[in-house]
Motif scaffolding. Structure first.
Motif, PDB file in Angstrom:
ATOM      1  N   TYR A   1     -14.808  37.113  -3.397  1.00  0.00           N
ATOM      2  CA  TYR A   1     -15.368  36.826  -2.175  1.00  0.00           C
ATOM      3  C   TYR A   1     -14.417  35.721  -1.694  1.00  0.00           C
ATOM      4  O   TYR A   1     -14.374  34.504  -2.067  1.00  0.00           O
ATOM      5  N   ILE A   2     -13.744  36.110  -0.510  1.00  0.00           N
ATOM      6  CA  ILE A   2     -12.911  34.920   0.277  1.00  0.00           C
ATOM      7  C   ILE A   2     -13.259  34.778   1.535  1.00  0.00           C
ATOM      8  O   ILE A   2     -13.609  35.283   2.603  1.00  0.00           O
TER       9      ILE A   2
ATOM     10  N   ASP B   1      -6.650  35.302  -6.660  1.00  0.00           N
ATOM     11  CA  ASP B   1      -5.908  35.371  -7.820  1.00  0.00           C
ATOM     12  C   ASP B   1      -6.984  34.319  -8.801  1.00  0.00           C
ATOM     13  O   ASP B   1      -7.217  34.908 -10.023  1.00  0.00           O
ATOM     14  N   THR B   2      -7.592  33.376  -8.523  1.00  0.00           N
ATOM     15  CA  THR B   2      -8.328  32.534  -9.427  1.00  0.00           C
ATOM     16  C   THR B   2      -9.448  33.308  -9.689  1.00  0.00           C
ATOM     17  O   THR B   2     -10.031  33.267 -11.143  1.00  0.00           O
ATOM     18  N   LEU B   3     -10.315  33.884  -8.860  1.00  0.00           N
ATOM     19  CA  LEU B   3     -11.439  34.448  -9.187  1.00  0.00           C
ATOM     20  C   LEU B   3     -11.088  35.800 -10.156  1.00  0.00           C
ATOM     21  O   LEU B   3     -12.104  35.971 -10.667  1.00  0.00           O
ATOM     22  N   ILE B   4     -10.129  36.563  -9.440  1.00  0.00           N
ATOM     23  CA  ILE B   4      -9.823  37.626 -10.545  1.00  0.00           C
ATOM     24  C   ILE B   4      -9.462  37.236 -11.827  1.00  0.00           C
ATOM     25  O   ILE B   4      -9.833  37.830 -13.122  1.00  0.00           O
TER      26      ILE B   4
ATOM     27  N   MET C   1     -12.879  43.218  -3.605  1.00  0.00           N
ATOM     28  CA  MET C   1     -12.461  41.950  -2.827  1.00  0.00           C
ATOM     29  C   MET C   1     -13.087  41.882  -1.548  1.00  0.00           C
ATOM     30  O   MET C   1     -12.898  42.733  -0.761  1.00  0.00           O
ATOM     31  N   GLU C   2     -13.945  40.863  -1.322  1.00  0.00           N
ATOM     32  CA  GLU C   2     -14.782  40.649  -0.178  1.00  0.00           C
ATOM     33  C   GLU C   2     -14.200  40.227   0.928  1.00  0.00           C
ATOM     34  O   GLU C   2     -14.172  38.938   0.985  1.00  0.00           O
TER      35      GLU C   2
ATOM     36  N   VAL D   1     -22.136  41.979  -6.735  1.00  0.00           N
ATOM     37  CA  VAL D   1     -22.826  40.848  -7.542  1.00  0.00           C
ATOM     38  C   VAL D   1     -21.837  39.657  -7.095  1.00  0.00           C
ATOM     39  O   VAL D   1     -20.853  39.776  -7.489  1.00  0.00           O
ATOM     40  N   ASP D   2     -22.240  38.349  -6.702  1.00  0.00           N
ATOM     41  CA  ASP D   2     -21.404  37.453  -6.491  1.00  0.00           C
ATOM     42  C   ASP D   2     -21.180  36.483  -7.404  1.00  0.00           C
ATOM     43  O   ASP D   2     -21.104  35.166  -7.068  1.00  0.00           O
ATOM     44  N   LEU D   3     -21.511  36.862  -8.590  1.00  0.00           N
ATOM     45  CA  LEU D   3     -21.222  36.041  -9.573  1.00  0.00           C
ATOM     46  C   LEU D   3     -19.840  35.087  -9.781  1.00  0.00           C
ATOM     47  O   LEU D   3     -19.874  34.107  -9.912  1.00  0.00           O
TER      48      LEU D   3
END
Ligand SMILES: [Zn+2]
Length: 417
Positions: free
Chosen positions: A100-101, A117-120, A158-159, A53-55
């Motif tokens: 997702y990177i 790191d920001t998304l985590i 992690m994508e 899920v790409d939230l």
């Protein structure tokens, strides 16, 4: 005793009653309403894990800020495909949050580590800000515990392995940050392996460094995700993997000839030999070849909605979209097409190697009719029951297959060698 356990016990009695009158353990001859009712109960009773899920990216694009009085925290909203209320309605317990990177980060000096790191941090922040509704999860038993407490788990995958950079130590870094699967690459070849969307074939499969990354993931207990990687990279992974792998959001290439992003029959057979799981993607282009050629139709639908000052998320837009879909059957797939993909995997390798990886919040408006957001998993369950799947089969698809893989990955990490 928790609500879910009580419900499961109750359901056991109801299902046993149904089965005693129907020795084939088959609900397919029940009425539509009865099936819908059972499907709803199963969705609530069983854990549902969604592989992708790409939230985080959706919120990231909108400059998510926790401190703005929870603005953007997905409890109840009209935006996107996921929020707490709709997840509860659909029986969803554990959507893997995609860190997702985009491949553009591979050009940056840190190869996307700061973005990861920001998304985590964002996911940690959501779990910390609303602890009665959301919780982090690092193991299947964390998810079971969270579900018993009525919380939605937010496990992380992690994508794109790009943020590992050229330092194997970063695999442990992301493990410690809670990442439990890594999709080895995304839309372009990276330092680990080649991508199904790229044409360069930089490594002809896995790179020498990529082999070390896979070994390190196995050593630590991070699931290897083979979605997005090239066929050659997939077969290379199969040769060296010491534990089962997942395809977190891929469908069957059988229905989309030439579309390398999906898995061929031969790859699905190899995946099953590895004891892995393919988690079926709901996006139109993953389900049907024709759907991939329908951008023009999608534009005309968009124009109709804009002319009525609606977005696709407005409830008033629902009948318009449905009608348009009926007039242009080729535009949207539907829930039965997703079930076709599940059937196909089951026919090839049995019930133990298939799961759900919707790609919600990642595939725009291309979702199938009947599966438009996280409140709709019961529609898929109903379709499977109609086709003769047993409650036990449904349980495997909802979570047991993925839990088996994940627990094995953890177990192998505990017993390397
Ligand atoms: Zn993806």
């Amino acid at each position: 005793m928790s609500y879910k356990i009580l419900l499961a016990l109750f359901l056991g009695v109801v299902l046993a009653a149904c089965q005693s009158t129907d020795k084939t353990n088959n609900y397919s001859n029940l009425s539509g309403d009865e099936i819908k009712h059972i499907a709803d109960s199963l969705a609530q009773a069983y854990i549902i894990v969604d592989g992708h899920v790409d939230l985080p990216y959706r919120l990231g694009v909108k400059h998510f800020r926790l401190e703005r009085e929870y603005l953007g925290i997905p409890v109840s909203s009209k935006e996107g495909d996921f929020d707490y209320e709709r997840a509860k309605k659909g029986g969803l317990d554990a959507p893997f949050m995609s860190i997702y990177i985009p491949s553009s980060n591979q050009q940056k000096p840190d190869m996307g580590k700061a973005l990861a790191d920001t998304l985590i941090n964002m996911i940690d922040g959501i779990a910390n800000a609303i602890p009665d509704k959301f919780a982090l999860a690092r193991t299947p038993s964390d998810i079971e515990q969270n579900s018993r407490e009525g919380k939605i788990s937010l496990p992380m995958g992690m994508e794109n392995g790009a943020p590992i950079g050229n330092d194997l130590g970063n695999v442990k870094y992301f493990f410690d940050r809670g990442i439990r699967y890594i999709t080895l690459t995304h839309g372009k070849d990276n330092q680990i392996c080649d991508s199904s969307y790229d044409t360069t074939a930089t490594w002809g499969g896995l790179s020498p460094f990529g082999e070390k990354v896979v070994a390190e993931m196995n050593r630590l207990g991070i699931m290897v995700d083979v979605s997005h990687i090239s066929d050659e990279a997939f077969y290379d992974v199969m040769k060296i993997a010491k534990a089962p792998v997942i395809a977190s959001h891929s469908s069957c290439r059988y229905f989309t000839p030439g579309f390398q992003r999906n898995m061929s029959d031969d790859m699905i057979r190899e995946l099953a030999k590895n004891d892995g799981v393919i988690q079926i993607n709901f996006g139109a282009s993953f389900l049907d070849s024709v759907a991939r050629q329908n951008d023009d139709l999608r534009d005309s639908l968009e124009a109709i909605l804009v002319s009525r000052k609606l977005t696709s998320k407005d409830p008033e837009a629902e009948p318009i979209i449905e009608q348009f879909g009926k007039e242009h059957r080729e535009l949207f797939s539907d829930v039965s097409r997703v079930a076709d993909h599940i059937d196909h995997v089951v026919k090839l390798v049995g019930i133990d190697h298939v799961g759900i990886g919707s790609d919600y919040d990642g595939v725009g408006d291309s979702l199938p009719l009947g599966l438009k957001d996280v409140s709709t998993y019961p529609n898929l369950i109903a379709e499977l029951l109609k086709r003769g799947y047993s409650a036990e089969d449904v349980e495997k698809i909802c979570y047991k297959n993925v839990f088996r893989v994940w627990n094995k990955v953890i177990e192998r990490a505990g017993n390397p060698g």
